[in-house]
Design an enzyme around this catalytic site. Structure first.
Site, mmCIF file in Angstrom:
data_model
loop_
_atom_site.group_PDB
_atom_site.id
_atom_site.type_symbol
_atom_site.label_atom_id
_atom_site.label_comp_id
_atom_site.label_asym_id
_atom_site.label_seq_id
_atom_site.Cartn_x
_atom_site.Cartn_y
_atom_site.Cartn_z
ATOM 1 C CB CYS A 77 -6.075 11.022 -11.389
ATOM 2 S SG CYS A 77 -6.228 12.309 -10.145
ATOM 3 C CB CYS B 178 -3.156 12.353 -7.440
ATOM 4 S SG CYS B 178 -4.810 12.337 -6.724
ATOM 5 C CB ALA C 242 -34.807 1.342 -1.487
ATOM 6 C CG ASP D 249 -39.198 4.096 -7.656
ATOM 7 O OD1 ASP D 249 -38.977 5.297 -7.968
ATOM 8 O OD2 ASP D 249 -38.311 3.334 -7.261
ATOM 9 C CG ASP E 246 -34.683 9.709 -9.301
ATOM 10 O OD1 ASP E 246 -35.665 8.994 -9.583
ATOM 11 O OD2 ASP E 246 -34.170 9.722 -8.167
#
Lengths: 484, 484
Positions: free
Chosen positions: A278, A281, A193, A125, A90
């Site tokens: 998972c 967990c 955005a 941007d 980015d």
């Protein structure tokens, strides 16, 4: 160097595909985990071992970092992060949206992204808040479009440039942006955005904005829903044609003690049990996880496993043609997502154009299923049937000699001739006990048939319990209650 | 030695609880993995490391096995299986249901179960197929009840005996069975012979049969839904008050190359991706899993992780009071489950009695949510409100001086006074954009209010778009369209 996208299987407006960036290829839909070099709860190498083919990091952080700037420029980004998959960077636009300004320019950040060896570069941007008024949004969009043009001019048409689609909450501006980035030749387009919409659960607005951008983006463009990292909305976004997501959530949530699931997120101290298959967990009790010294890392791992599994689930759904069912499953987890889903279902006319012809199955999941693309398409097809003068539509029972044609009836689709009994969607669809809503929708199919066959005379034979609905929907049609 | 059950949190007719068997305790809801000593894809020790507190094995297999009979009798079951949690043993009834006969008697199998040190013993009950006629079902049930009585007489009232509830597909026989096992003093009751219903997706019948048994079983009885091993229906069964499940599916499916998920099961060679966060799925590609030499074991592990995670999810949902939302999520995965769910929703009057007063939240998930227990209970409460002579029900806007009372309106609940604005279910409920179904349901609340307050005069003020529904539901009520 150029970016290319090829779509493979499709379902609704979504698709599985192959994104090629230079010599590297990644499967889509894909999740790009966000790597902050200063906060690596899980390393890129570990992430790669989970099958992740691309990640995203922030060039602006690298450019401003005493620790990393020089190393990135000399050793290259891939070496610094110890990751040889696709790395997207980015530009600093995120910081722009948070702090209102950044100390770089469009050309500077792009040159830096090139120089550190990023695989996909993002111009500077302007991410316009959905709260911005039309004037500011238009001005921002002009700046963004200027910078995209400048990027193409300076770095050439084959540079691996992303072309973000902005336009705030104005659908016509999103459409204009989509058209212009397509015209500039971008083949990789983040829709930008949308995070403020996601954060405030404005899924109806999300649907408007994304559908507007997709309307004008070329179908050959790979679409990245920038900043969307919660797995519960990936299915909805994919159904609209988004191909890539990025997740900082897995790590940020972990820092805040938050536990991601496809049915929402939880504060870990609110949990009584760990509702996930998972490895974190299944090898910890909730008490062990809460008090583990590496709790943040364990949570980040869990969050990542869940997020990546959802991408796999979406790929499988597209492969099977069961994406509507997945969208339905996910969008009921929150009433505002349900609102967004229902809004999407009002757009079947545009979605149907992209949807595939045949699917593994059609499972009815509630009234919303009546508005799926497959029902719309089937009912449109009814006008093309060849029918005789005197037509029976039999809700139950068989043919009768006095009629030229007998059609059978399956809600929510409507009437069907014997020859279509086994084909999609009539054959491979399963519905629960008939209910008013689906029978009413099926009657709309009869209506289309009647209107498109003005020379035929129609009779419906049905159980008396459906007669009222048939009459409401079809007016003066002849209804016979006798069991045929 | 006796078995005792204590319930902790409750939600709908489900509960979390504590089952005590001798000196051992297990948390419920729980899954008891089925261990076949001859086919151990995953060992009991491994299963224990996943937090599993109880498992089930078949005493009949042990009693007939050259390899295991003697060892079990001399070393004890726990040593042979290398597992020190709770072990429940089946009697041979399963073999009876498959082969029509077994070479043991009720007293023989129970003595054997005692002698090998099983923690929970099952008498030789007769699992009657749902296809059996009334006569045979009654005869079978008599035999079963005789054997349960015999078991209590021979082994004493404190022996750790399970008291299966049979009665085939006849709800009155299931009720009778529930009453009789309760009277005999059983505190652990499997509901038997439901597997044929599950195998043929007859979830409506499942709801009938389980609800019938629960009607007469004491609430202090721990209920085991015998043979139910697919995680997609655990939530539905829990909502009806089942506490235990057993899964042979995790291993049997693995042998057949089948992959369990909460949204259905898949043949592994039909999968394009592995849509699950478990360690097997996140460390293998689908191609790697398909060709792995230990594929069966990997699949069994995956199947077990998914099944155990669903139990955790159910516990969490009961803790939060969000079990209806989980039932809704799971029951839409197959149209026949949806049928079963809708059938359950027609029984809110009986379910509401057991449901808890306040919950974390109420998320509207579609029209079915209108029929939840919370809506029913709220609307019943409306008749107890004290109201003046002239009452405004304001869909939008505020109070008005000319009225003695102003109530506001939130669908699907209906009218509410200001004081209830923040309390459950009005406050912590979230709904999408209003739709006809929920507004119609809310009007039923107004109707209850009107009927219970014949001395008040009611006026509804609403947006014109709801006027037709208000008139349909409430007849000649005065409707004002002015924005108040």
């Amino acid at each position: 160097m150029a970016i290319a996208f090829e779509s493979l299987y499709s379902d609704i407006h979504g698709r599985t595909g192959k994104l090629t960036v230079g010599k590297k290829t990644i499967k889509t839909p894909a999740l790009l985990p966000v790597i902050n070099p200063h906060l690596q709860l899980v390393t890129p190498k570990e992430i790669q071992s989970m099958g992740v083919e691309a990640l995203i990091t922030n060039a602006y952080i690298f450019s401003q970092s005493k620790q990393y700037r020089k190393r990135a420029l000399t050793e290259g980004l891939h070496k610094v992060l110890d990751y040889d998959g696709v790395i997207m960077t980015d530009s600093g636009s995120f910081q722009l949206s948070v702090y209102g300004q950044v100390s770089t320019t469009n050309i500077e950040t792009l040159s830096f992204q090139r120089d550190i060896g990023s695989d996909i570069w993002v111009p500077l941007d302007i991410p316009t808040s959905p709260a911005s008024d039309r004037n500011s949004t238009e001005q921002d969009l002009s700046v963004t479009m200027q910078r995209l043009k400048e990027a193409k001019e300076v770095f050439g048409k084959d540079a691996p440039l992303a072309g973000p689609v902005q336009g705030g909450n104005f659908t016509d501006l999103r459409e204009r942006a989509g058209r212009e980035v397509t015209d500039l030749g971008f083949s990789f387009c983040p829709i930008g955005a949308v995070v403020p919409l996601l954060e405030s659960y404005r899924y109806r607005d999300l649907v408007s904005v994304v559908m507007a951008a997709k309307r004008t983006l070329s179908p050959s463009v790979c679409v990245h829903l920038f900043g969307a990292g919660h797995p519960s909305m990936f299915a909805l976004a994919t159904a609209m044609g988004c191909d890539l997501f990025d997740s900082a959530a897995y790590a940020l949530y972990a820092k805040e003690g938050r536990y991601l699931t496809t049915h929402g997120s939880f504060k870990i101290n609110e949990l009584a049990d760990l509702p996930c298959p998972c490895t974190v967990c299944r090898s910890h009790t909730i008490e062990e996880l809460c008090t583990a010294p590496d709790r943040e890392r364990l949570l980040a791992l869990h969050n990542l496993y869940v997020t990546l599994a959802e991408i796999s689930r979406i790929r499988q759904a597209i492969f099977d043609g069961t994406l509507w069912e997945l969208v339905d499953e996910r969008c009921r987890i929150h009433p505002q997502l349900l609102s967004g889903y229902r809004a999407l279902l009002t757009r079947t006319v545009s979605l149907e154009k992209y949807d595939r012809i045949s699917k593994r199955r059609f499972f009815y999941r509630g009234d919303e299923s009546c508005n799926r693309t497959e029902v719309f398409r089937y009912q449109q097809m009814l006008s093309r049937l060849h029918l005789g003068e005197f037509v029976l539509i039999a809700f139950e029972g068989g043919t009768r000699d006095e009629f030229n044609d007998t059609l059978f009836f399956k809600p929510p689709f409507g009437p069907y001739p014997k020859e279509l009994k086994e084909t999609f969607p009539i054959g491979p669809s399963e519905i629960p006990e008939w209910d008013d809503t689906m029978v009413r929708k099926g009657c709309k199919g009869i209506k289309i048939l009647m209107e498109s066959h003005p020379d035929s005379r129609f009779v419906v034979s049905c159980n008396p319990c459906w007669e009222a609905i048939v009459r409401q929907e079809l007016g003066n049609i002849e209804v016979r209650n006798d069991q045929v």
